[in-house]
Scaffold this active site. Structure first.
Site, short mmCIF file in Angstrom:
data_model
loop_
_atom_site.label_atom_id
_atom_site.label_comp_id
_atom_site.label_asym_id
_atom_site.label_seq_id
_atom_site.Cartn_x
_atom_site.Cartn_y
_atom_site.Cartn_z
N HIS A 23 -22.75 -15.90 -13.94
CA HIS A 23 -23.64 -16.19 -14.93
C HIS A 23 -24.17 -14.77 -15.68
CE1 HIS A 23 -26.55 -14.46 -12.10
NE2 HIS A 23 -26.41 -15.41 -11.35
N LYS A 303 -30.70 -22.67 -10.52
CA LYS A 303 -30.15 -23.89 -10.76
C LYS A 303 -30.94 -24.90 -10.79
CE LYS A 303 -25.78 -25.83 -9.42
NZ LYS A 303 -24.55 -25.74 -8.40
#
Ligand code: MSP
Length: 629
Positions: A23, A303
């Site tokens: 990420h 998440k």
């Protein structure tokens, strides 16, 4: 500089856990390492740049279990996503280390044997609070109201017999070392944090896990019923990748090692690692460079919040160089930063399209219009030309100092001040007004600007390599990228073209600012892991019957390897008889609900268009219960 007199430079990123795909946080550390590696290559240093993946520990095993793959297959797959992501961000690492590599495992065992033989490892009972997210024990004072301050979750109480590294006996040495080397850990706030921590007595470090609790790890060389604690294993990557102890690379690069990490892993790097090195008789690293966190929506990315920012998507949407520039320009190294696409777009339009892009495009256009792209040799420089040149030479010096200090945003601000100055030079010199009567002067001015653009392109190469190389190519220089080094930039005096300047599309097309609502309407992308959470299966409808009191709903009995009752809104589109014996696709792990008093455990997939609803089915008859992947 040539041969052995060449200076060396070694830079590392953290090795990332393979429990999630890359990420923006991982991308930032890795791009910073790339920028600094490229800068040192530009400065003529022989540079080694290391990144990789951390593949042992509970956290990884938990993620593998969720994925339904074997641990090995899982770590291979996620490690590959990191390895394959980096070239897409123009990362130029020289090596990619994996803690499951044979030579890494051998090095870990070698270090353990050494430290054990020295008497710095002992066996004992232990009870402690362990955070799986951090993969470490916490002392009560470190916990925030009993919770891990990073994951805000309660740690597990673990009580078992384990091996311990006598870290406490290195406390005084470490305090003294940090005091004598004030920039060992930088920026200063993080050195202070480590120093503050060292004011408390340092506990010994638990470095093993019994195999019966965790088997995925490197067995201890002196007790095969235990595996190595993941941090004791992972930190050693920085030397195993260099071929410690005999490797030529270890000898060349370890003495100049610099690590890049974020503040979350300061303690293992600022405390455990120097003590481990000392115990193994290895010199400490040179600098630990610690940056802050990218926050999203004013908080942590996670998440569960669904706000993970994917670097590859951003690079594809806005251009890789604009993305790299934004990350390095917007974050003050060491402090936290808020990420938003809006600020990225602002920077792209203002700094890149306006200031920089315009300077390049109008200068190149004039060179093509007035000299067919081939600039004549410059004449005598006037005072204004000299002052532009001197400003540029000063920027080169300032930039070098700032880059060495990891002050990337300052280095970029300095370069942009120079770009601003060059734009003003063009505005006041008005080269277009010289075209008729003062051609020689026009040649000198355009030469001065071209020289400046060359300088800027080289200074920006570490940040925006593709753009820099495009500009150097467009300028007609025979050399691109590395071959124009920092030292040669100081020889100002007419660029050497091997080709005329050529027309080129704008470097940074402006991006229309998206309104908040439009951004929200963008398709929400899911990861492969997200998709794999869905249990999709082939089913066969055994029975279909209307539900009394409902016009829309039918009760279906479906065989998906087991019998399920599923309520579907198909009554307006199908007669119950038509559905019997049809094959269907079922989402089997949908949370059960009761509709009109009937339990529904799953969902039948269907397509909808203006002609109605059409259920989906496999194109060849498939066994009920077959998994859909
Ligand atoms: N495996 C350990 C590191 C072992 S190094 C011997 C680990 N892995 S990690 O996958 O959790 O990566 C943590 C690192 O990723 C941070 O230190 C930082 O470099 C980067 N980042 C992760 N999230 C981040 C942000 N939100 N912002 C900036 N960088 C962050 O810890």
């Amino acid at each position: 500089m040539t041969g052995s007199s060449r200076t060396t430079f070694y830079i590392t990123t953290p090795i990332y856990y393979v429990n999630a795909e890359p990420h923006i946080g991982h991308a930032y550390s890795t791009i910073v390492a790339d920028v600094i590696a490229r800068f040192h290559r530009l400065s003529g240093s022989e540079t080694f740049f290391l990144t990789g993946t951390d593949e042992h520990g509970n956290k990884v095993v938990e993620a593998a279990e969720k994925s339904g793959e074997t641990v090995k297959a899982y770590v291979d797959r996620i490690s590959r996503t990191f390895k394959e992501a980096w070239p897409k961000l123009d990362i130029t690492n020289d090596y990619f280390v994996r803690t499951t590599d044979r030579n890494h495992q051998d090095t870990v065992r070698e270090i353990l044997s050494k430290v054990y033989a020295k008497g710095d490892i002992y066996f004992s009972d232990y009870e402690g609070k362990y955070c799986i997210g951090c993969e470490r024990f916490y002392t009560d004072t470190e916990l925030a109201e009993g919770k891990c301050p990073i994951h805000m979750s309660e740690p597990q109480l673990i009580k078992e017999e384990n091996y311990f590294f006598r870290m406490s006996s290195y406390q005084d040495w470490l305090i003294d070392y940090i005091d004598k080397h004030p920039d060992f850990i930088r920026p200063e706030r993080y050195r202070n944090e480590v120093r503050a921590f060292l004011r408390q007595p340092l506990e010994d470090l638990c470095i093993s896990r019994p195999k019966k609790r965790l088997s995925w790890g490197i067995p201890l060389p002196f007790d095969e019923s235990y595996v190595t604690y993941v941090w004791f294993d992972a930190l050693i990557n920085y030397i195993s990748a260099l071929g410690y102890p005999e490797g030529e690379r270890f000898k060349r690069f370890w003495p100049v090692a610099q690590h890049i990490i974020a503040k979350d892993i300061l303690k293992p790097h600022g405390i455990y690692w120097p003590c481990m090195l000392k115990a193994a008789g290895i010199e400490p690293y040179q600098h630990l460079n610690v940056h802050g966190y990218w926050n999203v929506d004013a908080g942590k990315m996670s998440k569960s919040l669904g706000n993970i920012v994917n670097p590859l998507d951003l690079a594809a949407k806005y251009g890789l160089d604009a993305f790299r520039y934004f990350l390095l320009r917007d974050m003050v190294f060491g402090l936290d930063s808020d990420f938003s696409e809006e600020s990225l777009v602002k920077r792209l339009n203002a700094d890149l399209a306006n200031d920089f892009g315009n300077l390049v495009s109008r200068s190149m256009t004039m060179a093509i219009t007035y000299f067919d792209g081939l600039l004549p040799a410059p004449g005598t420089l006037d005072e204004v030309d000299i002052s532009l040149k001197e400003a540029a030479l000063k920027v080169i010096d300032d930039y070098e100092g700032m880059m060495k200090e990891f002050a990337f945003h300052k280095a970029l601000i300095t370069v942009w001040e120079l770009i601003g100055r060059a734009n003003k030079y063009v505005d006041t010199m008005k080269p277009w007004a010289m075209a008729k009567q003062r051609r020689e002067r026009l040649g000198t001015v355009l030469n001065n600007i071209a020289e400046l653009i060359k300088v800027v392109s080289v200074l920006l190469w570490p940040f925006m390599p593709q753009t820099a190389e495009k500009i150097q190519h467009q300028l007609g220089l025979g050399v691109v990228g590395l071959e124009v080094d920092l030292a040669s930039l100081r020889e100002w005096g007419g660029i050497r073209q091997v080709r005329p300047i050529s027309k080129a599309p704008p470097l940074f097309p402006r991006v229309k600012r998206q309104k908040e609502e439009e951004v929200k309407e963008e398709p929400h992308l899911v990861s492969l892991e997200d998709f794999q959470e869905l249990d999709l299966r082939v089913g066969i409808i055994k029975e279909a019957e209307p539900i009394p009191g409902s016009k829309k709903l039918l009760k279906l009995t479906v065989d998906i390897g087991e019998e399920r009752s599923i309520v579907a809104g198909l009554a307006n589109h199908y007669q119950p008889d038509e559905l019997k014996d049809k094959q269907v696709i079922v989402l089997a792990n949908l949370r059960p609900v009761r509709l009109m008093g009937v339990e529904s455990r799953g969902m039948i997939l269907a397509a909808e268009d203006e002609r109605g609803v059409h259920i989906l089915m496999p194109d060849k008859e498939s066994k009920p219960g077959s998994i859909i992947t």
